[in-house]
Design a protein around this motif. Structure first.
Motif, short mmCIF file in Angstrom:
data_model
loop_
_atom_site.label_atom_id
_atom_site.label_comp_id
_atom_site.label_asym_id
_atom_site.label_seq_id
_atom_site.Cartn_x
_atom_site.Cartn_y
_atom_site.Cartn_z
N GLU A 159 40.77 46.63 37.43
CA GLU A 159 40.44 47.40 38.62
C GLU A 159 39.16 46.89 39.28
OE1 GLU A 159 42.38 49.47 39.95
OE2 GLU A 159 43.83 49.63 38.32
N ALA A 160 38.19 46.48 38.46
CA ALA A 160 36.90 46.06 39.00
C ALA A 160 37.03 44.80 39.86
CB ALA A 160 35.91 45.82 37.87
N TYR A 161 37.93 43.90 39.47
CA TYR A 161 38.03 42.61 40.15
C TYR A 161 39.37 42.41 40.84
CZ TYR A 161 33.91 41.73 37.29
OH TYR A 161 32.67 41.83 36.71
N ARG A 162 40.08 43.46 41.12
CA ARG A 162 41.39 43.30 41.77
C ARG A 162 41.26 42.78 43.19
NH1 ARG A 162 44.16 48.99 41.75
NH2 ARG A 162 45.89 47.64 42.31
N SER A 163 40.06 42.87 43.79
CA SER A 163 39.86 42.34 45.14
C SER A 163 39.51 40.86 45.13
CB SER A 163 38.73 43.11 45.84
OG SER A 163 37.50 42.89 45.17
N LYS A 164 39.37 40.25 43.94
CA LYS A 164 38.96 38.86 43.83
C LYS A 164 40.10 37.99 43.34
CE LYS A 164 34.67 40.24 44.47
NZ LYS A 164 33.94 39.98 45.73
N ASP A 165 40.26 36.81 43.96
CA ASP A 165 41.23 35.86 43.40
C ASP A 165 40.54 35.05 42.30
OD1 ASP A 165 39.76 33.76 44.56
OD2 ASP A 165 40.93 33.83 46.40
N ASN A 166 41.29 34.21 41.64
CA ASN A 166 40.75 33.48 40.50
C ASN A 166 39.66 32.48 40.88
OD1 ASN A 166 42.46 34.89 38.85
ND2 ASN A 166 44.00 33.28 38.72
N ILE A 167 39.76 31.92 42.06
CA ILE A 167 38.72 31.00 42.52
C ILE A 167 37.39 31.74 42.67
CG2 ILE A 167 37.99 29.48 44.39
CD1 ILE A 167 40.25 28.36 42.71
N MET A 642 26.95 40.83 43.70
CA MET A 642 26.34 41.29 42.46
C MET A 642 26.93 42.64 42.06
SD MET A 642 22.38 40.24 43.36
CE MET A 642 21.70 40.90 41.85
N CYS A 643 27.14 42.80 40.76
CA CYS A 643 27.58 44.08 40.18
C CYS A 643 28.87 44.62 40.80
CB CYS A 643 26.47 45.12 40.29
SG CYS A 643 25.01 44.73 39.30
N ASP A 644 29.84 43.74 40.99
CA ASP A 644 31.15 44.19 41.49
C ASP A 644 31.83 45.13 40.51
OD1 ASP A 644 30.83 42.73 43.78
OD2 ASP A 644 32.07 41.04 43.13
N GLN A 645 31.50 45.01 39.22
CA GLN A 645 32.12 45.88 38.22
C GLN A 645 31.65 47.33 38.37
OE1 GLN A 645 29.58 43.94 37.57
NE2 GLN A 645 28.17 44.92 36.14
N GLU A 690 27.89 41.11 33.02
CA GLU A 690 28.73 40.79 34.16
C GLU A 690 29.52 39.50 33.93
OE1 GLU A 690 28.57 40.85 39.02
OE2 GLU A 690 26.74 41.18 37.86
N ARG A 691 28.89 38.51 33.34
CA ARG A 691 29.62 37.27 33.03
C ARG A 691 30.71 37.52 32.00
NH1 ARG A 691 26.11 32.81 30.98
NH2 ARG A 691 24.53 34.39 30.56
N THR A 692 30.41 38.39 31.02
CA THR A 692 31.42 38.70 30.00
C THR A 692 32.64 39.36 30.63
OG1 THR A 692 29.70 38.98 28.32
CG2 THR A 692 31.84 39.97 27.87
N LEU A 693 32.41 40.30 31.54
CA LEU A 693 33.52 40.98 32.20
C LEU A 693 34.31 40.03 33.09
CD1 LEU A 693 31.79 44.36 33.15
CD2 LEU A 693 33.45 43.97 31.32
N LEU A 694 33.63 39.16 33.79
CA LEU A 694 34.33 38.18 34.63
C LEU A 694 35.21 37.27 33.78
CD1 LEU A 694 31.36 37.21 36.96
CD2 LEU A 694 33.54 38.14 37.76
N TRP A 695 34.67 36.80 32.68
CA TRP A 695 35.45 35.93 31.79
C TRP A 695 36.63 36.68 31.19
CZ3 TRP A 695 35.91 30.97 31.27
CH2 TRP A 695 36.50 30.43 30.13
N LYS A 696 36.43 37.92 30.83
CA LYS A 696 37.50 38.73 30.26
C LYS A 696 38.65 38.89 31.25
CE LYS A 696 38.41 43.48 28.69
NZ LYS A 696 37.78 44.83 28.47
N GLU A 697 38.33 39.14 32.52
CA GLU A 697 39.37 39.31 33.52
C GLU A 697 40.08 37.99 33.80
OE1 GLU A 697 41.92 40.73 36.53
OE2 GLU A 697 40.98 41.58 34.75
N LEU A 698 39.34 36.91 33.84
CA LEU A 698 39.96 35.61 34.08
C LEU A 698 40.94 35.26 32.96
CD1 LEU A 698 39.95 33.23 36.06
CD2 LEU A 698 38.15 32.19 34.67
N MET A 699 40.56 35.50 31.71
CA MET A 699 41.45 35.24 30.58
C MET A 699 42.67 36.15 30.61
SD MET A 699 40.40 32.68 28.81
CE MET A 699 40.15 32.01 30.47
N ARG A 700 42.47 37.39 31.03
CA ARG A 700 43.61 38.33 31.11
C ARG A 700 44.65 37.82 32.10
NH1 ARG A 700 45.94 41.95 34.03
NH2 ARG A 700 44.54 41.53 35.79
N ARG A 701 44.18 37.30 33.22
CA ARG A 701 45.10 36.81 34.23
C ARG A 701 45.80 35.54 33.76
NH1 ARG A 701 41.64 37.43 39.88
NH2 ARG A 701 41.33 39.71 39.78
N VAL A 702 45.06 34.64 33.15
CA VAL A 702 45.66 33.38 32.69
C VAL A 702 46.71 33.65 31.63
CG1 VAL A 702 45.21 31.23 31.48
CG2 VAL A 702 43.65 31.98 33.28
#
Length: 713
Positions: A159-167, A642-645, A690-702
């Protein structure tokens, strides 16, 4: 079931709080038509056969602004038709319906325990347990409606990053990682200059757009930032537009400009002016206070030690007019891009800072004089509003001190409300400093030796008088434009030697423009020891006079500079002793404003914080006090990139949340980007969350096969 079966499905309707009978929602578009509900909104599937329904649900037809993929309208029925249809429908096929004044909620915010979902014609549609439909009467007393508690899961990366694409996720990870390297941050300006020479202007700009510029800046002008603003709005996040072009001055240039603009002609003629001693011997450090409100060459470059705030230097009146026009353009753009938008201004951009310095000194001296008089009546040690002066002893004290004749003092302390209760408090005392014909008359202090009010400086030139007036006129012009465009204007806080004057001028604007709604917001820096006293005095003034109190709460941007200046020049450090004390002050001020909102609904607050604990504290207090996010009394604010989560889960849960959206040409926002890099260095070194959450979401999508994920809105 026959072909006319009515199926009502919920798009996370269980997350809508029951706060009002009326239903106000964003327009939902289907095939170009906007459905704007009056009484309440319901998502209806009027199907002829299951196969046709499935084909419709699998079509990604909702990609426009204010549209939700899981919300499909095949037929919108009136209240009367709906009621009769529900009577005929099989209750086992009816999902729970909640009515609210909120938006469509995402799964990031759940006011109820989550129930196990079932599949319906595809994986994206979750059913809520069927229950009897509860229709709420439009005539029900709104005051009896109990808002349900909203809990937000800041760990939900989907939900936190649903507005962001993988790039965009990869870019964020790269930028935040680069910000942890000291050598890159310390030498960022030199490295950017070198990159421009090596790669050329065109390639350099492209590289910046792929990294720092793309992360923290929305675009070059009003038109280029619109796509980002529309996307953020679709996910519940508004914008505070900020034209972030800054002067890239050398320290020598900054020093010259500051000293020229902060020293009056009278001070230049007399290097050591005799500032009036108006307090008694109890004020042993009065001379120290005066040092604070004078320009000092070693601190003339106000950018030193400041990484999260822009600094303006005075050049001439024409430049101030240009900066006012820039603010006006931001106000107009905010009004045109969103409803109830925000825009921010700085007082030092609108005039010569000499006036702010001197007016601040006058205000502080008057307040300290009040404290001395309170001590004479045995009322020292009380809070700002608990200190009251008995009128008759006050008159006697002023007469003995030689401030004036008895008749003059009687006239001074007599008014429509002043002294009517037999006492005078700090608010009454502050009202003695009024707007007079000559602006320089604002800069008056009591001289105990002569018994008269005398100017802080012996004389002002005609041009200095005009400059003071023009600054006030520019502020007035901006406030009127904000009113006309339906935009709320936030006046940013600055250094403590400017801030008393800035706050006083902002309060005067609030008294004029906040009578019907909160248009002007004052900023309170909670790292200051006196922050709570400042907030409570202004809240009480708003309550007495009946206007809407508007506050933006920040921790503060000038801590290191303020401490160094106080230590070297020799006055009391205005900053709280440690970070924990600042947190406590922030929460104390916030709780005060929330209580004021709870009591009379005429206060409003912007919680401008990247601190997740502070956001959770705010949500907890709102739940305790029954404050609904849909009342638009409590706002949240963070910087773009910053702090999109924090921002996006709040926005998707229906809370008013805003991103500061900087914009401007690549070359001209380099000073801003430099400060963002320095600010992120401290944040990223202190926490990798924040970096941990970003990485977690990227791995979830992949791992979930969403390598080409694109946000749908």
């Amino acid at each position: 079931m026959n072909r006319e079966t009515l199926r009502i499905h919920s798009c996370n309707f269980s997350h809508w709080p029951r706060t009002r009978n009326t239903f106000v929602s964003r327009p939902i578009k289907y095939r170009g038509r906007a459905f704007i509900p009056n009484a309440f909104l319901i998502v209806i599937h009027h199907v002829s056969d299951p196969g046709r329904l499935k084909r419709h649900l699998n079509r990604p037809v909702f990609r426009k602004r204010h549209t939700y993929r899981t919300a499909y309208i095949f037929k919108l029925m009136s209240y009367t038709k709906l009621t009769s249809a529900l009577v005929r429908a099989n209750r086992d096929n009816i999902n729970r319906i909640r009515l609210s004044s909120g938006r469509l909620r995402s799964t990031a915010a759940s006011a109820q325990p989550k129930e196990k979902s079932k599949e319906l014609l595809g994986e994206e549609f979750a059913l809520v347990k069927p229950v009897q439909v509860d229709l709420i009467s439009e005539t029900k007393n709104v005051a009896n409606a109990q808002p349900c508690k909203v809990e937000i899961d800041f760990e939900n990366t989907k939900e936190a990053y649903r507005s962001k694409d993988n790039i965009e996720l990869l870019r964020s990870l790269l930028v935040f990682k680069l910000c942890t390297f000291d050598i890159l941050v310390d030498k960022n300006k030199e490295l950017m200059a070198l990159s421009k020479k090596v790669f050329g202007q065109r390639l350099f700009e492209k590289l910046m757009r792929m990294t720092f510029y793309g992360q923290f800046v929305a675009g070059e002008d009003h038109e280029s930032i619109k796509p980002l603003i529309r996307k953020n709005q679709a996910f519940g996040v508004g914008a505070v537009l900020d034209y972030s072009v800054e002067e890239d001055l050398t320290p020598e240039e900054a020093e010259k400009k500051e000293m020229d603009s902060c020293v009056s002609e009278a001070e230049k003629e007399s290097p050591a002016p005799a500032f009036h001693q108006f307090l008694v011997q109890e004020l042993e450090h009065n001379n120290d206070r005066e040092k604070k409100y004078k320009a000092h060459r070693q601190f003339s470059d106000r950018r030193g030690g400041v990484i999260s705030a822009r600094t303006y230097f005075y050049a001439d009146e024409s430049k101030c007019d240009n900066q006012m026009e820039t603010f006006i353009n931001c106000i107009r753009a905010s009004g045109g891009s969103s409803v109830d938008g925000f825009s921010a201004i700085k007082m030092t951009a609108l005039g010569r800072p000499q006036f702010l310095l001197q007016f601040s000194e006058v205000l502080v001296k008057w307040r300290r004089f009040f404290n001395v008089l309170a001590a004479q009546q045995g009322k020292s040690g009380l809070t700002a509003l608990e200190q009251t002066l008995d009128l008759e002893p006050l008159k006697e004290s002023l007469t003995k001190l030689g401030v004036g004749a008895k008749n003059d003092i009687d006239n001074l302390l007599t008014g429509d409300k002043l002294g009517s209760s037999g006492t005078i408090d700090l608010l009454d005392w502050n009202s003695l400093i009024d707007d007079r014909t000559e602006i320089s008359n604002l800069l008056m202090v009591p001289n105990l030796q002569t018994g008269k009010l005398e100017p802080l400086l012996k004389k002002f030139t005609v041009e200095e008088e005009k400059q003071m007036k023009r600054m006030l006129q520019r502020v007035d012009v901006l406030a009127k434009h904000a009113m006309e465009n339906g935009v709320r204007l936030m006046v940013d806080a600055e250094q403590t030697y400017f801030q008393p004057a800035i706050s006083r001028l902002t309060v005067e604007m609030q008294r004029i423009f906040n009578k019907e709604k909160p248009t002007i917001f004052n900023t309170y820096q909670c790292y200051l020891k006196e922050a709570y006293d400042n907030v409570i005095v202004d809240v009480e003034l708003a309550r007495r006079e009946g206007w809407h109190f508007g506050a933006k709460l920040v921790r503060g941007a000038y801590m290191y500079q303020e401490r160094d200046r106080a230590r070297e020049i020799g006055y009391e450090d205005p900053i709280n002793p440690d970070y924990e004390a600042t947190n406590q002050m922030y929460h104390r001020c916030l709780e005060l404003v929330l209580e004021e909102i709870e009591q009379n609904r005429k206060a409003n607050v912007m919680v401008a914080s990247h601190n997740e604990d502070t956001v959770k504290f705010t949500l907890h207090k709102m739940n305790q006090m029954g404050l609904s996010p849909t009342e638009n009394k409590v706002y949240f604010g963070q910087l773009l990139g910053m702090c999109d989560q924090i921002s996006f889960p709040l926005g998707q849960a229906g809370f008013p949340v805003y991103k500061y959206v900087p914009y401007g040409p690549v070359n001209e926002v380099i000073p801003y980007l430099s400060r963002r890099a320095q600010e992120n260095r401290g944040m990223m070194k202190g926490s990798q969350r924040e970096r941990t959450l970003l990485w977690k979401e990227l791995m979830r999508r992949v791992l979930g096969g969403q390598i080409l994920y694109k946000p749908v809105y």
